[in-house]
Design a protein around this motif. Structure first.
Motif, short mmCIF file in Angstrom:
data_model
loop_
_atom_site.label_atom_id
_atom_site.label_comp_id
_atom_site.label_asym_id
_atom_site.label_seq_id
_atom_site.Cartn_x
_atom_site.Cartn_y
_atom_site.Cartn_z
N VAL A 51 0.81 -1.21 0.00
CA VAL A 51 -0.04 -0.05 -0.05
C VAL A 51 0.92 1.22 -0.12
CG1 VAL A 51 -2.08 1.04 1.12
CG2 VAL A 51 -1.81 -1.31 1.33
N PHE A 52 0.55 2.13 -1.04
CA PHE A 52 1.60 3.15 -1.09
C PHE A 52 0.62 4.42 -0.82
CE2 PHE A 52 4.03 0.05 -3.29
CZ PHE A 52 5.20 0.36 -3.11
N CYS A 53 1.02 5.32 0.16
CA CYS A 53 0.20 6.27 0.72
C CYS A 53 0.95 7.58 0.52
CB CYS A 53 -0.16 6.15 2.25
SG CYS A 53 -1.09 4.38 2.29
N GLY A 54 0.16 8.78 0.25
CA GLY A 54 0.46 10.11 0.32
C GLY A 54 0.24 10.61 1.74
N LYS A 55 0.33 11.92 1.82
CA LYS A 55 0.04 12.63 3.13
C LYS A 55 -1.09 13.36 2.97
CE LYS A 55 4.79 12.64 5.14
NZ LYS A 55 5.83 13.55 5.61
N ILE A 122 -1.60 -1.38 -4.04
CA ILE A 122 -2.71 -0.44 -3.84
C ILE A 122 -2.00 1.20 -3.81
CG2 ILE A 122 -4.43 0.70 -2.19
CD1 ILE A 122 -4.66 -2.37 -1.14
N ASP A 123 -2.83 2.06 -4.70
CA ASP A 123 -2.16 3.24 -5.12
C ASP A 123 -2.90 4.28 -4.37
OD1 ASP A 123 -1.64 5.83 -6.12
OD2 ASP A 123 -2.86 5.48 -7.73
N ALA A 124 -2.35 4.79 -3.13
CA ALA A 124 -3.20 5.84 -2.51
C ALA A 124 -2.26 7.20 -2.25
CB ALA A 124 -3.67 5.48 -1.10
N LYS A 144 8.51 3.53 -11.32
CA LYS A 144 9.04 2.14 -10.99
C LYS A 144 7.57 1.26 -10.61
CE LYS A 144 11.86 -0.32 -7.70
NZ LYS A 144 12.86 0.17 -6.56
N LEU A 145 6.78 1.60 -10.17
CA LEU A 145 5.34 0.94 -9.78
C LEU A 145 4.86 0.40 -11.12
CD1 LEU A 145 3.60 3.02 -7.08
CD2 LEU A 145 4.80 0.79 -6.81
N SER A 154 -6.06 1.55 -8.06
CA SER A 154 -5.93 2.82 -7.23
C SER A 154 -7.32 3.14 -6.61
CB SER A 154 -5.91 3.89 -8.73
OG SER A 154 -4.80 3.96 -9.25
N ILE A 155 -6.98 4.04 -5.49
CA ILE A 155 -8.03 4.51 -4.46
C ILE A 155 -8.55 5.83 -5.16
CG2 ILE A 155 -8.91 4.80 -2.66
CD1 ILE A 155 -7.98 2.04 -2.93
N ASP A 156 -9.76 5.90 -5.47
CA ASP A 156 -10.63 7.08 -6.02
C ASP A 156 -9.98 7.63 -7.32
OD1 ASP A 156 -12.74 8.65 -5.54
OD2 ASP A 156 -11.36 10.55 -5.06
N ILE A 157 -8.76 7.79 -7.72
CA ILE A 157 -8.30 8.24 -8.96
C ILE A 157 -6.67 7.83 -9.06
CG2 ILE A 157 -7.56 10.35 -8.23
CD1 ILE A 157 -8.68 11.48 -11.01
N PRO A 158 -6.15 7.21 -10.13
CA PRO A 158 -5.02 6.91 -10.34
C PRO A 158 -3.96 8.20 -10.15
CG PRO A 158 -6.18 5.91 -12.21
CD PRO A 158 -7.06 6.84 -11.38
#
Length: 499
Positions: A51-55, A122-124, A144-145, A154-158
Motif C-alpha cells: 500500500v503506497f500512501c501520500g500525506k 494499492i495506489d493511495a 517504478k510501480l 487505485s483508490i478514487d483516482i490513479p
C-alpha cells in the motif's frame, strides 16, 4: 447518474459532513471500509498487499485500508511518501492509528519481491487534489510501480491523473487495473486518453448526501441501467404493428448492401412495427433474403441510390449506411432533407456528403440525430486536439443546429441541444468492427419510430447497443464476435431490462 467535477465532489463531501451528523474522519473510514470489502471480495489472504500512501486525504484512505487488511491478518507492507509537507488532519489520525510500522520513501529505492506472483499494489498516493504533473522523486516512484508486475488498484483516482482534464503525452500516471472511485465517475474516466490509466471502474457508494446530489446541477451524466429501465415502454398487450411506428432505412450501394441490411435487421429486432428499406436494385435479393419482414423499395438505379420515393409523413427516416457519395446520390439526399419535417437519423455517408457541402447542415430537421464517429465528426465540424475538446465542440454544435449528436467512441457521448452530455458505459472493444455503427443507426431509428423522444431514443439506443455487445463478447469473445452477433444478443438485453 450525475458526473460532478472536482469542486462539486469536494462540496458534496463537505455538505455531507455538515448535514448528516458524520465527521470527516468517519466519512474517510466509510470510504476505506468500502474499498476493503471490495478488495476482500476479489483477493484472498494469500496475496501480499503493498500500500503506497501520500500525506493527503487519499493517503489517509490508504492507511485506513492497510489497517483494515492487517486486522484481518492479510500480509501488508505500507509505504508513505516522504516530503516536507505534513499529513492532512484526517490522514494524521489514520497514521497514528496504524498498528504496524511504515516505510518512508525518500525516492524510488524500495523493493517488491516480484517472483511472488500474488501481489496487489494499492495506489493511495495522490487523489483529486493534485493540481500539477508529478515530478522528481514522486514521478520516479510511479514509474517504478508501473514496471512491477502484479494486480494494481487505485483508490478514487490513479495518482498523477486529473479528474477534469486529459493528460499530456509525457505525463507520468499510475496505471491501474482497477480504480475504486467514491460515489461518482470522474470525467477523466470517460475519455480514452485518460481512461487507459484507470482500468476497470467500480463506483463505491459511501453514503454522500442524497439531497446535495439531487439538487446540484451538472451538464454531464452517465446513462445508467436505472434511467434505461425508467424510460423503457413495455408493449401494450392490445396493440398492433401500427402502434410501433413506420421506419424507412435508406442506404446501400454496389458492394455495400451489407451495411443497410444490418440497419434493417436492427430496426426490426429493436421492435419497430413496419420497416421499409430503400436501396439500389442490386440489393433486392439480398435484403429480401436477410430481412424478409422488411419491405423493399427501389432506390432508382441498379448500383446506387438516385431517387428516394416514399411519403415522409408518419415515417421515421434513417439514412446513410453504405449510401456512397455519387453525384446523383448527393442530389437525392439533399432533396430528401428538404422534404422531411420530423426528426430523422443520419449516419455514415449521409454525414460525409454533408461534410462536403456544409450548408446542408441547415437542412437537417430539428431534433434529428446524427451518429458520427470521431473522423466523420471532424469532417463536419473541424479538428480537435483530443476527445474531450471534441466532446465540447459537439456540445456546441448540438446547440447551434438544434440536433442530437451521438459521438461514437470508447465511451459514446450523446450531446443534446440543451447542452447536456450523456456518456454510455456499456460496450467493449469487440464492437470496434465494421457494421457496428450500421446496427446502431437501425436501432435508434427503430426506437424513434416507436414514439421515444429523440434524446431518449439516442440514449436507449447506445445503451442497448453496447449491452448487446457485452453479451456478444461474453458468448463469442471480443476477438471472434461480429456486428451480427450484437443483433443476436438483443433479446437478452430486453429480458434484462424487463426484470
Amino acid at each position: 447518474m450525475k458526473v460532478f467535477n472536482t469542486s462539486q465532489i469536494r462540496q458534496c463531501d463537505q455538505y455531507t459532513v455538515e448535514n448528516d451528523e458524520i465527521s470527516s474522519i468517519e466519512l474517510m473510514e466509510k470510504a476505506a471500509l468500502a474499498c476493503f470489502e471490495w478488495i476482500k471480495s476479489q483477493f484472498s489472504a494469500n496475496y501480499t498487499y503493498y500500500v503506497f500512501c501520500g500525506k493527503g486525504n487519499n493517503g489517509g484512505d490508504g492507511l485506513a485500508i492497510a489497517r483494515l487488511l492487517l486486522e484481518e491478518n492479510y500480509k501488508v507492507e505500507t509505504f508513505v511518501i516522504q516530503s516536507s509537507s505534513n499529513f492532512s488532519t484526517d490522514a494524521q489520525i489514520n497514521f497514528d492509528k496504524y498498528p504496524d510500522s511504515v516505510s518512508f520513501l525518500e525516492n524510488d529505492d524500495f523493493e517488491i519481491q516480484q517472483e511472488n506472483k500474488k501481489i496487489v499494489i494499492i495506489d493511495a498516493l495522490f487523489g483529486t487534489g493534485l493540481n500539477k504533473p508529478l515530478e522528481g522523486n514522486t514521478q520516479k516512484i510511479i514509474q517504478k510501480l508501473n514496471h512491477i508486475k502484479g494486480k494494481k488498484i487505485s483508490i478514487d483516482i490513479p495518482s498523477g491523473l486529473f479528474s477534469d482534464s486529459l493528460p499530456s503525452e509525457d505525463q507520468t500516471i499510475f496505471k491501474a487495473d482497477v480504480t475504486l472511485s467514491f460515489q461518482f465517475y470522474k470525467r477523466a474516466f470517460l475519455h480514452v486518453e485518460s481512461a487507459q490509466y484507470a482500468g476497470k471502474i467500480f463506483i463505491l457508494d459511501i453514503g454522500l448526501n442524497s439531497k446535495f446530489i439531487q439538487d446540484e446541477e451538472t451538464n454531464n451524466y452517465i446513462i445508467s441501467s436505472k434511467s434505461v429501465s425508467d424510460n423503457f415502454k413495455p408493449r401494450d398487450p392490445f396493440s398492433h404493428k401500427g402502434n410501433y411506428g413506420k421506419v424507412a432505412l435508406i442506404g446501400g450501394s454496389y458492394g455495400k448492401i451489407g451495411s443497410i441490411s444490418l440497419s434493417t435487421r436492427a430496426a426490426l429486432k429493436i421492435g419497430a412495427g413496419i420497416v421499409f428499406t430503400i436501396a439500389p436494385n442490386c440489393g433486392y435479393s439480398i435484403l429480401q433474403t436477410l430481412a424478409p419482414e422488411a419491405m423493399f423499395i427501389s432506390g432508382g438505379d441498379e448500383k446506387l441510390i438516385t431517387e428516394i420515393k416514399i411519403s415522409t409523413e408518419k415515417t421515421t427516416i434513417g439514412i446513410g449506411p453504405g449510401l456512397g457519395k455519387e453525384k446523383l446520390t448527393k442530389v437525392a439526399l439533399e432533396e430528401l432533407l428538404k422534404s422531411i419535417q420530423t426528426p430523422a437519423v443520419l449516419d455514415a455517408d449521409a454525414l460525409n456528403i454533408i461534410s462536403e457541402n456544409k450548408s446542408m447542415l441547415n437542412l437537417i430537421p430539428k431534433n434529428s440525430i446524427i451518429t458520427p464517429h470521431p473522423v466523420e465528426f471532424a469532417r463536419l465540424f473541424g479538428d480537435s486536439k483530443d476527445s474531450l475538446e471534441q466532446c465540447e465542440l459537439a456540445r456546441e454544435m448540438a446547440k447551434k443546429y438544434n440536433i442530437i449528436i451521438v459521438l461514437k467512441g470508447h465511451r459514446t457521448a450523446v450531446l443534446t441541444p440543451e447542452g447536456k452530455c450523456y456518456y454510455n458505459i456499456t460496450g467493449n472493444a469487440g464492437m470496434a468492427k465494421g457494421g457496428s455503427g450500421d446496427i446502431l443507426t437501425g436501432m435508434i431509428t427503430g426506437l424513434l419510430a416507436q414514439g421515444y423522444s429523440p434524446q431518449i431514443a439516442a440514449q436507449l439506443g447506445v445503451y442497448i447497443h453496447g449491452k448487446a455487445g457485452d453479451y456478444a463478447a461474453k458468448k463469442y469473445s471480443q476477438e471472434a464476435m461480429t456486428a451480427q452477433d450484437i443483433i443476436h444478443r438483443l433479446p437478452e438485453v430486453f429480458l434484462n431490462i424487463k426484470k
